[in-house]
Scaffold this motif. Structure first.
Motif, PDB file in Angstrom:
ATOM      1  N   ASP A 321       0.849  -1.186   0.000  1.00  0.00           N
ATOM      2  CA  ASP A 321       0.000   0.000   0.000  1.00  0.00           C
ATOM      3  C   ASP A 321       0.886   1.238   0.000  1.00  0.00           C
ATOM      4  N   VAL A 322       0.761   2.057  -1.053  1.00  0.00           N
ATOM      5  CA  VAL A 322       1.614   3.231  -1.160  1.00  0.00           C
ATOM      6  C   VAL A 322       1.385   4.202  -0.011  1.00  0.00           C
ATOM      7  N   LYS A 323       0.202   4.206   0.561  1.00  0.00           N
ATOM      8  CA  LYS A 323      -0.079   5.121   1.682  1.00  0.00           C
ATOM      9  C   LYS A 323       0.774   4.753   2.892  1.00  0.00           C
ATOM     10  N   VAL A 324       1.006   3.473   3.112  1.00  0.00           N
ATOM     11  CA  VAL A 324       1.881   3.037   4.199  1.00  0.00           C
ATOM     12  C   VAL A 324       3.300   3.538   3.958  1.00  0.00           C
ATOM     13  N   ARG A 325       3.771   3.414   2.726  1.00  0.00           N
ATOM     14  CA  ARG A 325       5.128   3.856   2.389  1.00  0.00           C
ATOM     15  C   ARG A 325       5.260   5.366   2.544  1.00  0.00           C
ATOM     16  N   ARG A 326       4.235   6.095   2.139  1.00  0.00           N
ATOM     17  CA  ARG A 326       4.294   7.564   2.281  1.00  0.00           C
ATOM     18  C   ARG A 326       4.335   7.973   3.744  1.00  0.00           C
ATOM     19  N   ALA A 327       3.528   7.329   4.568  1.00  0.00           N
ATOM     20  CA  ALA A 327       3.507   7.679   5.987  1.00  0.00           C
ATOM     21  C   ALA A 327       4.845   7.366   6.646  1.00  0.00           C
ATOM     22  N   LEU A 328       5.419   6.217   6.309  1.00  0.00           N
ATOM     23  CA  LEU A 328       6.711   5.851   6.888  1.00  0.00           C
ATOM     24  C   LEU A 328       7.805   6.825   6.434  1.00  0.00           C
ATOM     25  N   SER A 329       7.725   7.293   5.196  1.00  0.00           N
ATOM     26  CA  SER A 329       8.713   8.251   4.707  1.00  0.00           C
ATOM     27  C   SER A 329       8.629   9.573   5.461  1.00  0.00           C
ATOM     28  N   MET A 330       7.430   9.950   5.870  1.00  0.00           N
ATOM     29  CA  MET A 330       7.246  11.202   6.606  1.00  0.00           C
ATOM     30  C   MET A 330       7.934  11.181   7.957  1.00  0.00           C
ATOM     31  N   LEU A 331       8.174   9.991   8.497  1.00  0.00           N
ATOM     32  CA  LEU A 331       8.650   9.864   9.879  1.00  0.00           C
ATOM     33  C   LEU A 331      10.172   9.876  10.007  1.00  0.00           C
ATOM     34  N   PHE A 332      10.872  10.071   8.893  1.00  0.00           N
ATOM     35  CA  PHE A 332      12.322  10.224   8.993  1.00  0.00           C
ATOM     36  C   PHE A 332      12.636  11.665   9.365  1.00  0.00           C
ATOM     37  N   ASP A 333      13.152  11.872  10.566  1.00  0.00           N
ATOM     38  CA  ASP A 333      13.438  13.222  11.063  1.00  0.00           C
ATOM     39  C   ASP A 333      14.835  13.636  10.612  1.00  0.00           C
ATOM     40  N   PHE A 334      14.911  14.149   9.389  1.00  0.00           N
ATOM     41  CA  PHE A 334      16.200  14.533   8.827  1.00  0.00           C
ATOM     42  C   PHE A 334      16.876  15.621   9.656  1.00  0.00           C
ATOM     43  N   GLU A 335      16.091  16.573  10.137  1.00  0.00           N
ATOM     44  CA  GLU A 335      16.661  17.687  10.881  1.00  0.00           C
ATOM     45  C   GLU A 335      17.378  17.201  12.136  1.00  0.00           C
ATOM     46  N   TRP A 336      16.785  16.263  12.849  1.00  0.00           N
ATOM     47  CA  TRP A 336      17.426  15.729  14.059  1.00  0.00           C
ATOM     48  C   TRP A 336      18.676  14.942  13.685  1.00  0.00           C
ATOM     49  N   VAL A 337      18.556  14.083  12.678  1.00  0.00           N
ATOM     50  CA  VAL A 337      19.675  13.243  12.262  1.00  0.00           C
ATOM     51  C   VAL A 337      20.839  14.104  11.776  1.00  0.00           C
ATOM     52  N   ASN A 338      20.539  15.099  10.955  1.00  0.00           N
ATOM     53  CA  ASN A 338      21.599  15.927  10.378  1.00  0.00           C
ATOM     54  C   ASN A 338      22.349  16.695  11.461  1.00  0.00           C
ATOM     55  N   ARG A 339      21.619  17.217  12.447  1.00  0.00           N
ATOM     56  CA  ARG A 339      22.254  18.001  13.506  1.00  0.00           C
ATOM     57  C   ARG A 339      23.004  17.136  14.508  1.00  0.00           C
ATOM     58  N   ASN A 340      22.424  16.005  14.895  1.00  0.00           N
ATOM     59  CA  ASN A 340      22.988  15.203  15.981  1.00  0.00           C
ATOM     60  C   ASN A 340      23.981  14.139  15.538  1.00  0.00           C
ATOM     61  N   ILE A 341      23.908  13.730  14.285  1.00  0.00           N
ATOM     62  CA  ILE A 341      24.804  12.672  13.814  1.00  0.00           C
ATOM     63  C   ILE A 341      25.771  13.176  12.750  1.00  0.00           C
ATOM     64  N   TYR A 342      25.318  14.113  11.915  1.00  0.00           N
ATOM     65  CA  TYR A 342      26.080  14.462  10.726  1.00  0.00           C
ATOM     66  C   TYR A 342      26.578  15.903  10.692  1.00  0.00           C
ATOM     67  N   TYR A 343      26.622  16.577  11.838  1.00  0.00           N
ATOM     68  CA  TYR A 343      27.253  17.884  11.961  1.00  0.00           C
ATOM     69  C   TYR A 343      26.643  18.925  11.023  1.00  0.00           C
ATOM     70  N   GLY A 344      25.398  18.708  10.619  1.00  0.00           N
ATOM     71  CA  GLY A 344      24.694  19.659   9.774  1.00  0.00           C
ATOM     72  C   GLY A 344      25.243  19.796   8.370  1.00  0.00           C
ATOM     73  N   LEU A 345      26.005  18.808   7.901  1.00  0.00           N
ATOM     74  CA  LEU A 345      26.680  18.920   6.607  1.00  0.00           C
ATOM     75  C   LEU A 345      25.852  18.426   5.433  1.00  0.00           C
ATOM     76  N   TYR A 346      24.760  17.734   5.709  1.00  0.00           N
ATOM     77  CA  TYR A 346      23.977  17.147   4.628  1.00  0.00           C
ATOM     78  C   TYR A 346      22.844  18.066   4.181  1.00  0.00           C
ATOM     79  N   LYS A 347      22.399  17.867   2.936  1.00  0.00           N
ATOM     80  CA  LYS A 347      21.183  18.473   2.424  1.00  0.00           C
ATOM     81  C   LYS A 347      20.155  17.363   2.213  1.00  0.00           C
ATOM     82  N   ARG A 348      18.895  17.678   2.426  1.00  0.00           N
ATOM     83  CA  ARG A 348      17.849  16.669   2.270  1.00  0.00           C
ATOM     84  C   ARG A 348      17.655  16.344   0.795  1.00  0.00           C
ATOM     85  N   THR A 349      17.532  15.081   0.501  1.00  0.00           N
ATOM     86  CA  THR A 349      17.228  14.629  -0.850  1.00  0.00           C
ATOM     87  C   THR A 349      15.720  14.496  -0.998  1.00  0.00           C
ATOM     88  N   GLY A 350      15.204  14.932  -2.128  1.00  0.00           N
ATOM     89  CA  GLY A 350      13.774  14.815  -2.371  1.00  0.00           C
ATOM     90  C   GLY A 350      13.449  13.839  -3.471  1.00  0.00           C
TER      91      GLY A 350
END
Length: 595
Positions: A321-350
């Motif tokens: 079900d594509v709706k399940v995949r879309r909802a799961l994709s929404m739950l990746f907190d890039f902002e937290w990951v980028n700041r706490n793990i990756y020193y803010g060096l990454y840009k989000r891929t769309g």
């Protein structure tokens, strides 16, 4: 009519280069490719390191193709063993120049291509390259190779031999405009030295090729050593000026990333690409880096960002079900990951062609795109169509209630609800549960960070880390729920997209269709991409394709950096100018050889 056809064929000129769109940038009397230094000194040893293993010397088959030795024929480490009729310039989106073939003829219809071999071309054993070797090479991969190679070469319906050193390959039609260029990049094998009967079986028998190196040492899973062939037939060709500068190339294999990094710090590896911002930012506090014997460099890429994501295996019922995949994709907190793990060096891929004119992100679909998508009204969501869609942006807390509520709303549309702290399907009563497969500590760290957010909505997720060989085995057999994957991007996507996304590749053994995509819209748009005759039609087809892939939510989009992070010991030197890909190590040279 037949006479007119023959005259039309006679009018097709023999040229030094062909392009997917437009004209080649370099003239027939070129002196070198623009990202190679024709005066680069020769000599010395280059040692490279990779994480993983190998148990085969045949990268073109299903059995062992995924775990074959690096460096036989690939962009970054060079075509050390196998070469092609034409050679690609990575300073242009998709242009090929004469190599094993001294000239090429390609009509505007693109329903055939003709090569005249360079009379100097020989295999490493000194035997000449013949049209029989070329024909054999296409046939053996067609019959025993893995997708997508066998699919490309199966489209040759007839071979003709107009002259002694000339072979013409005829296709059913010219609908696949990229096919002739893909054909021109096929590896050429020695018919006399290739075990045709067992070609589809994994082997560690060193193959005979036309490339600048031969095998000097093979230790499965540990190392492969290439030694410069002093009699290399193309060493004085302008197209190869500034390439193949080392006398020896060693590729060492390491089971995990930490061991590989430590080997680099000790000087056991000459140059290494870094992908982890933590290692790039904090990993150079050692003596050789402090006294400038180890140099960090950022190389800017001129191609779209690669799409890194956590791929859904849509063959599994939980992800159909594509709706399940879309909802799961929404739950990746890039902002937290980028700041706490990756020193803010990454840009989000769309999407799949970010940072290029091929990307649909931020662009409303034009009339050409809408016409292409008209037959598939449900393939693209409205926000993706009008260019307003972006990946969900959280507040970086790791528990943004706004995003959690929005994702829960999408889950409800898919038939899920929170019950006693668990997200369960209202019909079956089964909880949403799956496994993320990882192959190293970096992937595991990211998967665990993602899991913490998923657990806030009662989703039962496990993370399982396996060694690289088991990882590849499970990926090939599709025995996973979610897995980290990279879709490499270029300015000239084409026939390779069949192997990555087409319905035919969804269940084909050894294909690159990791997610199991099976969509009429995807199939139709790949046809449009490879059949595009103008730059405008091509760009619109790729953007429409990007919109369909984004709307299909086949992966949780992660991040990218605009640059390539490379660290090297000062014993090796890169050229001053770089290709669009920025990391052509086969144009580097030894500092010692320069002295």
């Amino acid at each position: 009519m037949i006479g007119d056809d023959l005259r039309a064929e006679d009018d097709v000129p023999a040229v030094h280069a062909i392009s997917m769109h437009g004209s080649p940038a370099l003239p027939a009397d070129l002196t070198s490719l623009p990202y190679a230094n024709p005066d680069a000194p020769k000599g010395g040893v280059l040692t490279l390191g990779v994480q993983g293993t190998f148990d085969s010397l045949n990268q073109f088959i299903v059995q062992g193709g995924w775990t074959s030795a690096r460096g036989m024929k690939e962009r970054q480490f060079g075509s050390n063993i196998f070469e092609s009729l034409l050679m690609r310039s990575y300073a242009e989106p998709f242009t090929l120049y004469a190599h094993l073939a001294e000239s090429v003829r390609l009509p505007d219809t693109r329903d055939w291509i003709e090569f005249t071999l360079n009379p100097k071309a020989t295999f490493s054993d000194g035997s000449p390259v013949t049209v029989e070797d070329v024909a054999f090479s296409f046939d053996i991969i067609r019959d025993k190779g893995r997708p997508p190679y066998k699919n490309w070469y199966a489209k040759i319906i007839r071979k003709e031999y107009p002259a002694e050193r000339t072979i013409r390959l005829v296709f059913e039609n010219g609908d696949n405009r990229e096919l002739p260029l893909l054909i021109a990049l096929a590896p050429i094998f020695s018919k006399a030295n290739t075990d045709a009967e067992n070609f589809d079986k994994s082997t560690l028998t060193p193959p005979i090729g036309t490339g600048p190196y031969t095998f000097a040492e093979i230790e499965p899973g540990k190392r492969v050593v290439y030694k410069k062939n002093p009699d290399y037939w193309a060493k004085d060709l302008p197209i190869k000026a500034g390439f193949d500068n080392f006398d020896e190339i060693r590729i060492e294999y390491f089971r995990d990333e930490t061991t590989l990094q430590e080997a680099f710090k000790k000087g056991l590896i000459d140059v290494l690409q870094f992908r982890d911002p933590a290692r790039w930012t904090t990993g150079f506090d050692f003596p050789a880096a402090k006294d400038d014997r180890v140099i960090q460099e950022n190389f800017t890429r001129g191609i779209p960002a690669n799409m890194q994501g956590i791929a859904f295996n849509t063959r599994q019922p939980v992800f159909q079900d594509v709706k399940v995949r879309r909802a799961l994709s929404m739950l990746f907190d890039f902002e937290w990951v980028n700041r706490n793990i990756y020193y803010g060096l990454y840009k989000r891929t769309g999407g799949f062609w970010d940072n290029s004119e091929l990307s649909s992100i931020g662009r409303p679909a034009d009339e050409r795109e809408r016409a292409l998508l008209a037959s598939f009204p449900d393939a693209v969501t409205p926000d993706v169509l009008d260019g307003t869609w972006r990946p969900a942006q959280a507040d970086g807390s790791g528990r943004d209630r706004r995003v959690l509520r929005a994702a829960l709303g999408v889950f409800k549309k898919a038939g899920f609800e929170l019950k006693d702290g668990k997200l369960v399907h209202t019909g079956s009563g089964m909880p949403l549960s799956f496994e993320i497969l990882t192959k190293n500590e970096d992937e595991e760290k990211l998967a665990l960070a993602y899991t913490r957010t998923l657990e806030l909505l009662g989703i039962d997720v496990s993370v399982r880390t396996v060694d690289p060989s088991q990882f590849e085995d499970r990926r090939i057999k599709r025995e996973f729920d979610m897995v980290f994957n990279t879709w490499y991007a270029s300015l000239s996507p084409g026939g390779e997209q069949y192997g990555r996304w087409s319905s035919a590749a969804a269940d084909a053994e050894g294909s690159f269709n990791i997610v199991g995509a099976n969509s009429e819209a995807i199939d139709a748009l790949i046809d449009e991409i490879v059949g595009a005759r103008s730059k405008e039609d091509f760009v619109s087809a790729v953007r429409a394709f990007d919109r369909v892939l984004i709307s299909g939510a086949y992966a949780v989009p992660l991040y990218h950096v605009p640059d390539i992070w490379m660290a090297r010991w000062n014993t090796v030197v890169p050229p001053a100018h770089h290709s669009l890909y920025a990391d052509e190590i086969d144009t580097w040279w030894s500092a010692e050889a320069a002295n």
